[in-house]
Design an enzyme around this catalytic site. Structure first.
Site, PDB file in Angstrom:
ATOM      1  CG  HIS A 110      19.769 -15.862   8.036  1.00  0.00           C
ATOM      2  ND1 HIS A 110      20.379 -16.403   9.157  1.00  0.00           N
ATOM      3  CD2 HIS A 110      20.445 -14.720   7.761  1.00  0.00           C
ATOM      4  CE1 HIS A 110      21.379 -15.624   9.528  1.00  0.00           C
ATOM      5  NE2 HIS A 110      21.428 -14.581   8.708  1.00  0.00           N
ATOM      6  CG  HIS A 170      20.845  -9.559   7.156  1.00  0.00           C
ATOM      7  ND1 HIS A 170      21.255 -10.247   6.038  1.00  0.00           N
ATOM      8  CD2 HIS A 170      21.294 -10.270   8.219  1.00  0.00           C
ATOM      9  CE1 HIS A 170      21.924 -11.321   6.415  1.00  0.00           C
ATOM     10  NE2 HIS A 170      21.955 -11.361   7.734  1.00  0.00           N
ATOM     11  CD  GLU A 172       3.727 -13.278  -7.569  1.00  0.00           C
ATOM     12  OE1 GLU A 172       2.953 -12.562  -6.949  1.00  0.00           O
ATOM     13  OE2 GLU A 172       4.267 -14.294  -7.093  1.00  0.00           O
ATOM     14  CG  HIS A 195      24.872 -14.742   5.886  1.00  0.00           C
ATOM     15  ND1 HIS A 195      25.919 -14.097   6.482  1.00  0.00           N
ATOM     16  CD2 HIS A 195      23.785 -14.426   6.622  1.00  0.00           C
ATOM     17  CE1 HIS A 195      25.495 -13.431   7.546  1.00  0.00           C
ATOM     18  NE2 HIS A 195      24.195 -13.621   7.638  1.00  0.00           N
ATOM     19  CD  GLU A 227      25.379  -6.944   9.631  1.00  0.00           C
ATOM     20  OE1 GLU A 227      26.048  -6.183   8.921  1.00  0.00           O
ATOM     21  OE2 GLU A 227      25.586  -8.161   9.740  1.00  0.00           O
TER      22      GLU A 227
HETATM   23 ZN   LIG Z   1      22.701 -12.892   8.913  1.00  0.00          ZN
END
Ligand SMILES: [Zn+2]
Length: 265
Positions: A141, A139, A169, A210, A116
């Site tokens: 999940h 990145h 918050e 994702h 990525e």
């Molecule tokens: Zn991912």
């Protein structure tokens, strides 16, 4: 220092990556991270760099980041085991015109930074255009946010307002809201530029079903941002999205005004 692993940045980066796994945000090969080195960090790390950097030509846009150094996780690495294999699963690259140079790590240069990387560089450029102190793009999940994305209204305004309504918050931590893309194919392709475009406005961009791309000026800030979002997504899915009462929109704005914060919505 006798080892790069004893430098403050590497210690923090390794502990943070392991935390991403502990938090349940980075199963198996999921998750990747890049961190823009400051001048001080670079000075600290440079003595450990290779004398013969490995040049890797790239077809993607290096986004005006030539000359900058990034610590980045390895393509195919795992957050769970990273602390035991730091020199294999992390590395440092220097971005140059039409290429990057591996100056440390990735199993002595045999591996490569995250696949990525093009999206990371685009996102760094986008965030730096908004905040010159931005350091991290990552990145992962987050479980509850992924669960929430199957039952909640996922427009940017609706998702942001729902999260703000669940805990006082939230608006304080992300008054700038949460960006959302439609489901798109991951990997190289349009999802990287689309994420970077959203990052001109938001520090966090949700990829429904994702995970997220998140950014920040430090590991603590970025982890805190993801934790706050995922914690409240947890609250949301714990009640099956059936919210009978919560903080009203008016109260959210009262709160933001009290702390002098401008809100996205
Ligand atoms: Zn991912």
């Amino acid at each position: 220092m006798s080892s790069i692993l004893d430098t403050p940045l590497l210690k923090e980066a390794v502990a943070s990556c392991h935390y991403f796994w502990e938090a349940g945000w980075g199963e198996f090969h999921a998750g990747n991270l890049s961190y823009l080195l400051s001048e001080e960090e670079l000075a600290d790390l440079k003595p450990f760099f290779r004398d013969d950097p490995i040049r890797v030509p790239v077809a993607f846009d290096t986004c005006g980041l030539e000359g900058r150094y990034f610590l980045a996780t390895r393509s195919g690495g795992q957050f769970r085991t990273l602390p035991n294999r730091v020199e294999r699963d992390m590395g440092i690259i220097r971005v140059v015109e039409g290429a990057y140079e591996i100056v440390w790590g990735y199993e002595d240069g045999a591996g490569r930074p995250t696949s990525e990387t093009p999206a990371h560089l685009l996102c760094h450029a986008a965030r730096l255009s908004q905040n010159p102190d931005n350091r991290i793009v990552m990145h992962c999940h987050p479980t509850y946010l992924n669960a929430m994305s199957t039952i909640a209204d996922m427009s940017e305004e609706a998702l942001t307002k729902t999260l703000w309504s669940l805990n006082s918050e939230c608006v304080l931590v992300f008054p700038d809201g949460v960006g959302v893309l439609p489901w798109m194919k991951c990997g190289e392709g349009p999802i990287g530029p689309a994420t970077a475009e959203k990052m001109k406005t938001y520090r966090v961009v949700v990829w429904p079903y994702h995970g997220i791309f998140a950014s920040g000026s430090s590991f603590d800030e970025t982890i805190g941002l993801i934790e706050t979002i995922d914690k409240n997504a947890h609250v949301y899915v714990s009640v099956g999205g059936n919210i009978k009462q919560c903080i009203t929109d008016e109260q959210v704005h009262e709160l933001a005004d009290h702390f002098g914060l401008e809100t996205a919505f």
